[in-house]
Design an enzyme around this catalytic site. Structure first.
Site, PDB file in Angstrom:
ATOM      1  N   CYS A   1     -19.491  26.648  10.444  1.00  0.00           N
ATOM      2  CA  CYS A   1     -19.876  25.317  10.930  1.00  0.00           C
ATOM      3  C   CYS A   1     -21.374  25.053  10.799  1.00  0.00           C
ATOM      4  O   CYS A   1     -21.803  23.905  10.872  1.00  0.00           O
ATOM      5  CB  CYS A   1     -19.476  25.134  12.384  1.00  0.00           C
ATOM      6  SG  CYS A   1     -17.705  25.018  12.576  1.00  0.00           S
TER       7      CYS A   1
HETATM    8  N1  COA Z   1      -1.215  21.215  24.966  1.00  0.00           N
HETATM    9  C1  COA Z   1      -1.023  21.538  26.262  1.00  0.00           C
HETATM   10  N2  COA Z   1      -1.526  22.654  26.845  1.00  0.00           N
HETATM   11  C2  COA Z   1      -2.256  23.457  26.073  1.00  0.00           C
HETATM   12  C3  COA Z   1      -2.495  23.184  24.710  1.00  0.00           C
HETATM   13  C4  COA Z   1      -1.935  22.017  24.166  1.00  0.00           C
HETATM   14  N3  COA Z   1      -2.134  21.694  22.879  1.00  0.00           N
HETATM   15  N4  COA Z   1      -3.263  24.163  24.193  1.00  0.00           N
HETATM   16  C5  COA Z   1      -3.502  25.038  25.195  1.00  0.00           C
HETATM   17  N5  COA Z   1      -2.881  24.620  26.317  1.00  0.00           N
HETATM   18  C6  COA Z   1      -2.881  25.286  27.627  1.00  0.00           C
HETATM   19  C7  COA Z   1      -3.191  26.763  27.523  1.00  0.00           C
HETATM   20  O1  COA Z   1      -2.013  27.490  27.236  1.00  0.00           O
HETATM   21  C8  COA Z   1      -3.730  27.065  28.894  1.00  0.00           C
HETATM   22  O2  COA Z   1      -2.670  27.194  29.795  1.00  0.00           O
HETATM   23  P1  COA Z   1      -2.779  28.218  31.053  1.00  0.00           P
HETATM   24  O3  COA Z   1      -3.931  27.714  31.861  1.00  0.00           O
HETATM   25  O4  COA Z   1      -1.452  28.072  31.703  1.00  0.00           O
HETATM   26  O5  COA Z   1      -3.045  29.560  30.449  1.00  0.00           O
HETATM   27  C9  COA Z   1      -4.498  25.793  29.256  1.00  0.00           C
HETATM   28  O6  COA Z   1      -3.941  24.762  28.434  1.00  0.00           O
HETATM   29  C10 COA Z   1      -5.980  25.895  28.995  1.00  0.00           C
HETATM   30  O7  COA Z   1      -6.180  26.428  27.676  1.00  0.00           O
HETATM   31  P2  COA Z   1      -7.597  26.809  27.113  1.00  0.00           P
HETATM   32  O8  COA Z   1      -7.432  27.303  25.716  1.00  0.00           O
HETATM   33  O9  COA Z   1      -8.300  27.691  28.103  1.00  0.00           O
HETATM   34  O10 COA Z   1      -8.256  25.341  27.084  1.00  0.00           O
HETATM   35  P3  COA Z   1      -9.743  24.911  27.076  1.00  0.00           P
HETATM   36  O11 COA Z   1      -9.989  24.017  28.199  1.00  0.00           O
HETATM   37  O12 COA Z   1     -10.665  26.064  26.882  1.00  0.00           O
HETATM   38  O13 COA Z   1      -9.792  24.013  25.727  1.00  0.00           O
HETATM   39  C11 COA Z   1     -10.597  24.213  23.467  1.00  0.00           C
HETATM   40  C12 COA Z   1      -9.495  24.583  24.484  1.00  0.00           C
HETATM   41  C13 COA Z   1     -10.296  24.948  22.186  1.00  0.00           C
HETATM   42  C14 COA Z   1     -10.532  22.701  23.250  1.00  0.00           C
HETATM   43  C15 COA Z   1     -11.996  24.582  24.029  1.00  0.00           C
HETATM   44  O14 COA Z   1     -11.962  25.898  24.544  1.00  0.00           O
HETATM   45  C16 COA Z   1     -13.087  24.506  22.998  1.00  0.00           C
HETATM   46  O15 COA Z   1     -13.287  23.495  22.354  1.00  0.00           O
HETATM   47  N6  COA Z   1     -13.865  25.576  22.864  1.00  0.00           N
HETATM   48  C17 COA Z   1     -14.981  25.632  21.947  1.00  0.00           C
HETATM   49  C18 COA Z   1     -14.445  25.840  20.594  1.00  0.00           C
HETATM   50  C19 COA Z   1     -15.479  25.756  19.514  1.00  0.00           C
HETATM   51  O16 COA Z   1     -16.526  25.164  19.642  1.00  0.00           O
HETATM   52  N7  COA Z   1     -15.154  26.355  18.440  1.00  0.00           N
HETATM   53  C20 COA Z   1     -15.921  26.303  17.285  1.00  0.00           C
HETATM   54  C21 COA Z   1     -14.931  26.067  16.237  1.00  0.00           C
HETATM   55  S1  COA Z   1     -15.709  25.828  14.740  1.00  0.00           S
END
Ligand code: COA
Length: 374
Positions: A156
């Protein structure tokens, strides 16, 4: 020291797009089919049932509403769940080169330049379509650019690292005017069958012209005052696709050959790293935060950007101070901050200062301090 400017930018946006609603409907259909097909195994504890995705979670967790893609049909077909792109012969332009020249023509136009004015091309992106020949050399050939070209990948952060590389090359005299393109078909490295990440990415291509200030004819230029890039190893964002997959007897369908991440850990670790990078960079250059008119941040997660903006400015940024394009484009890897810069910079006044910053796998982060010139 030679003064370097970004004199033009361009964005190629694919024609097709997918809303969260459409994406969730396709995923949920896939998950229901999977659970039905594997009903017995799930009941006997041999397989785990897939949970359903939902629109509210996606928007609240990421800020994403929509993404542009190169092929909508394949991604939304529950039996396919990936883009389907035409296989091209070696005599045809590659897909990455084709989107690159569309973005490049817009950037050249804005900079008031012809391909013959350019003497180097850098393709900087997360996923290159092939090992060689370089996409950059193909872009060079298609546009009729003399000089040299090469590809680089810092995930990225590719575009900001490319800005640093290009500015250094222009300063040292190895090139005068450089075209940087960031073609990102992120839908190709995304597992649309994985609920945790199926919503994250979109496709796009951005382009920039960097040149010596004294050669620039553009009336909308930004001087590159300074660049600062950092890297720090992490396994939390990873893609094991590579030339040794065959030798290691990987199957093309192995999950680790696509994008994988520990999103929560990335969020927690990258926010302080990036905030500190920008704060240190401004301090190195003796620029006060109240002089910063705009932050064009990497577009991965809205809350991440809100945290970084607040930490850097010492207050909650106004929307216009920290524009997000994430809601429309999703995460487009290296291109995200460049889209924000391209779409939200024309209105700035002379001498206004802004920071362009990307961050991602590696970890890697690049900060570029820019000043608007007349
Ligand atoms: N729909 C519904 N629920 C979902 C889901 C979806 N599509 N995807 C995950 N969940 C659930 C998970 O299973 C988890 O459930 P639990 O609490 O029962 O275990 C809950 O939602 C929270 O999941 P989590 O992965 O911890 O969510 P989050 O709030 O961290 O958001 C991201 C996920 C990926 C959006 C976030 O972590 C993020 O953007 N992180 C930074 C990523 C980044 O910058 N990456 C660089 C890439 S180039």
């Amino acid at each position: 020291m030679e003064r370097i400017v970004i004199s033009g930018t361009g964005v190629f946006t694919p024609e097709e797009s997918i809303t969260n609603k459409e994406l969730v409907e396709a995923y949920n259909k896939y998950a229901e089919n999977y659970n039905l097909t594997n009903k017995n195994k799930i009941e006997h504890g041999e397989k785990v049932a897939l949970e359903l995705s939902n629109e509210e979670f996606i928007f609240n967790a990421s800020g994403i509403k929509n993404r542009y893609v190169m092929d909508k049909k394949g991604i939304l077909d529950p039996e396919i769940m990936h883009p389907i792109l035409e296989k091209r012969s070696n005599d045809q332009p590659s897909i990455l080169a084709e989107m690159s020249i569309k973005a490049a023509r817009k950037a050249l136009d804005k900079a008031g330049k012809n391909p013959k004015d350019v003497d180097a091309v850098i393709t900087a992106c997360s996923n290159l379509e092939r090992a060689y020949p370089a996409i950059s050399i193909e872009v060079q050939e298609l546009l009729g650019i003399k000089g040299f070209a090469f590809d680089m990948n810092v995930a990225c952060s590719s575009a900001t690292f490319a800005i640093q590389a290009a500015a250094d090359m222009i300063r040292s005299g190895s090139a005068k005017t450089i075209l940087i393109v960031d073609p990102e078909i992120c839908s190709g490295h995304l597992d649309f069958k994985d609920r945790d990440c199926h919503f994250i990415f979109g496709d796009v291509c951005t382009a920039m012209i960097l040149e010596r200030k004294d050669l620039s004819q553009s009336n909308n230029c930004f001087e590159i005052l300074s660049t600062k890039c950092i890297t720090q190893f992490s396994n939390n964002i990873r893609n094991n696709f590579g030339f040794l997959n065959n030798a290691k007897k990987s199957s093309p369908l192995d999950r680790d050959l696509l994008f994988m991440q520990q999103g929560r850990k990335v969020f927690k670790e990258v926010v302080p790293m990036v905030s500190q990078l920008i704060i240190d960079h401004l301090s190195d250059e003796k620029i006060k935060t109240n002089e910063i008119k705009r932050l064009w941040l990497h577009q991965a997660n809205k809350s991440m950007n809100d945290f970084i903006g607040k930490k850097v400015l010492g207050r909650v940024p106004e929307n216009h101070e920290q524009p997000n394009i994430l809601q429309d484009y999703a995460n487009t890897s290296s291109a995200g901050s460049i889209i924000a810069f391209s779409l939200f910079s024309d209105d700035m006044s002379n001498d206004d200062i802004g920071v362009l910053c990307s961050f991602g796998a590696g970890y890697s982060a690049g900060s570029v301090i820019l000043k608007k010139l007349s």
